[in-house]
Design a protein around this motif. Structure first.
Motif, short mmCIF file in Angstrom:
data_model
loop_
_atom_site.label_atom_id
_atom_site.label_comp_id
_atom_site.label_asym_id
_atom_site.label_seq_id
_atom_site.Cartn_x
_atom_site.Cartn_y
_atom_site.Cartn_z
N LEU A 142 -89.02 33.42 -87.78
CA LEU A 142 -88.87 32.58 -86.41
C LEU A 142 -89.01 33.65 -85.05
N ARG A 143 -88.07 34.97 -85.25
CA ARG A 143 -87.86 35.89 -84.35
C ARG A 143 -89.12 36.43 -84.06
N GLU A 144 -89.91 36.88 -85.42
CA GLU A 144 -91.14 37.52 -85.07
C GLU A 144 -92.24 36.62 -84.29
N CYS A 145 -92.18 35.39 -84.45
CA CYS A 145 -93.27 34.58 -83.84
C CYS A 145 -92.87 34.51 -82.38
N ASP A 146 -91.45 34.29 -81.98
CA ASP A 146 -90.99 34.54 -80.67
C ASP A 146 -91.63 35.85 -79.97
N ALA A 147 -91.72 36.84 -80.81
CA ALA A 147 -92.00 38.09 -80.11
C ALA A 147 -93.55 38.23 -79.67
N LEU A 148 -94.23 37.27 -80.58
CA LEU A 148 -95.83 37.07 -80.22
C LEU A 148 -95.95 36.62 -79.07
N GLY A 149 -95.19 36.02 -78.40
CA GLY A 149 -95.58 35.17 -77.13
C GLY A 149 -96.49 34.16 -77.23
N LEU A 150 -96.16 33.13 -78.40
CA LEU A 150 -96.94 32.04 -78.65
C LEU A 150 -96.76 30.68 -77.89
N GLU A 151 -97.53 30.08 -77.67
CA GLU A 151 -97.36 28.65 -77.08
C GLU A 151 -96.66 27.65 -78.14
N ARG A 152 -96.81 27.94 -79.20
CA ARG A 152 -96.65 26.75 -80.34
C ARG A 152 -96.16 27.59 -81.87
N ILE A 153 -95.15 27.01 -82.35
CA ILE A 153 -95.29 27.53 -83.97
C ILE A 153 -95.25 26.26 -84.71
N VAL A 154 -96.32 26.23 -85.50
CA VAL A 154 -96.33 25.01 -86.27
C VAL A 154 -95.88 25.40 -87.68
#
Ligand code: TXA
Ligand code: MG
Length: 340
Positions: free
Chosen positions: A302-314
């Motif tokens: 989840l933290r990696e996803c945050d670091a990617l600067g995404l609009e959405r995590i599915v």
């Protein structure tokens, strides 16, 4: 208040005595030390000092109404933190300590209001790692330690997570690598006639019942994340353990075929899902196929996803089976649209 945050590397199997002494000195002076437990990193203060405990709330941005867990180096110190030690506590401590089980019991005079948010009960546990137990032993007092993240965010399983969240707010981080389990402890309330799980975790209701010899354990309400459900535990707010990026819970994997993908999104597949529909090539996919792996790496992911600067995590959640209970609980809280 801004302080310089130091990081000391410490070997998990053979912790350096000087590093431990230094950390204990910080705690003795009323300072804050983050350290690894087997579940997640904790943000520690001397549990007997209201001024030190107040700094935990300030550093985390934690609501003062949310009590925290007290860590002991063994049963003896744990017992000093509580006013009653029922037979069930003895049996469970014997079976699961040191380990990821937290017991809620009537508190003793050793534990101030600041720790329990004014409640007459206290949550205690004995963490497994040597570093954690030696640190408590060096201090000679229990250590109050919630997870070492900013309030309502994702718990830290690496020292760099703690630094990202609390750098400049705490004195010291003891870095002993990634935490082994990765999901917070099971919290069990022993103050009610029937023991009650307040937060599902690594130790399941069945395992607890096995030790309690036929005594029934009340499960955490599967829908306790619903906004209108009564709060089983003050910390169990519906939005908790959440990444900054909005996360969608997709109950039916087939629905991925029609999902309206925003420009930048990631797919997190939890559980053994085969044959998922195709998703756009630009969408990075993270797989957490087994319960152990998912527990260990969920927060890193989840933290990696945050670091990617995404609009959405599915998120495709795991099946609703006992072994996935704790992971599903955390995922539900991380998502804004849990399939209810
Ligand atoms: O694995 C863990 O439990 C980690 C590591 C660091 O030990 N700690 C942790 O602490 O997750 P924290 O503060 O993030 O979560 C503690 C949970 C919260 O849900 C809190 O409301 C609950 O335990 N709790 C603490 N004291 C309580 C009490 N007296 N009665 C009921 N719930 C309590
Ligand atoms: Mg927490």
């Amino acid at each position: 208040m801004s302080v310089t945050t130091r990081i000391l590397s410490i070997a998990p199997d053979d912790p350096d005595v000087e590093a431990l002494a230094e950390a204990a000195a910080v705690l003795r002076a009323g300072g804050l030390v983050a350290f690894a437990t087997e579940t997640v990193y904790g943000l520690g203060a001397d549990a007997t000092r209201p001024d030190a405990v107040a700094r935990i709330f300030a550093a985390k941005g934690r609501p003062p109404s949310n009590p925290m867990i007290v860590h002991a180096d063994g049963i003896e110190l744990a017992r000093a933190c509580v006013a009653e030690w029922p037979e069930a506590a003895g049996a469970l401590a014997e079976a699961f300590w040191p380990g990821p089980l937290t017991l809620v019991l009537p508190r003793s005079g050793l534990i101030p209001d600041a720790v329990t948010a004014g409640r007459e009960t206290v949550a205690v546990r004995v963490p497994a790692p040597l570093v954690a137990r030696r640190l408590i032993e060096s201090l000679g007092r229990p250590i109050a330690a919630p997870s070492a993240n900013r309030s309502a965010g994702v718990s830290p399983t690496l020292a760099c997570h703690v630094l990202a969240d609390l750098g400049g707010r705490i004195e010291l981080i003891l870095d002993s690598g990634q935490t082994a389990i990765g999901l917070e402890s099971t919290v069990l309330d022993l103050t009610t006639r029937e023991p009650r799980i307040l937060r599902p975790g690594p130790i399941s209701a069945q395992e607890l019942e096995h030790v309690l010899g036929g005594l029934r354990v009340r499960r955490a309400d599967g829908d306790s994340a619903a906004p209108d459900a009564p709060l089983s535990s003050p910390g169990q707010l519906p939005v908790h353990y959440a990444p900054r990026t909005p996360a969608d819970w997709i109950d039916d994997p087939d629905a991925l075929a029609d999902y309206d993908w925003p420009g930048r999104a990631a797919l997190v597949v939890v559980g053994p899902h085969l044959d998922l529909p195709d998703v756009p090539e630009s969408v990075p996919r993270f797989d957490l196929p087994s319960p152990d792996l998912a527990a260990r790496d969920l927060y890193v992911t989840l933290r990696e996803c945050d670091a990617l600067g995404l609009e959405r995590i599915v998120v495709v959640p795991p099946p609703d089976l006992t072994e996935w209970h704790a992971v599903r609980d955390r995922l539900r809280r991380a998502c804004r649209s849990p399939g209810r």
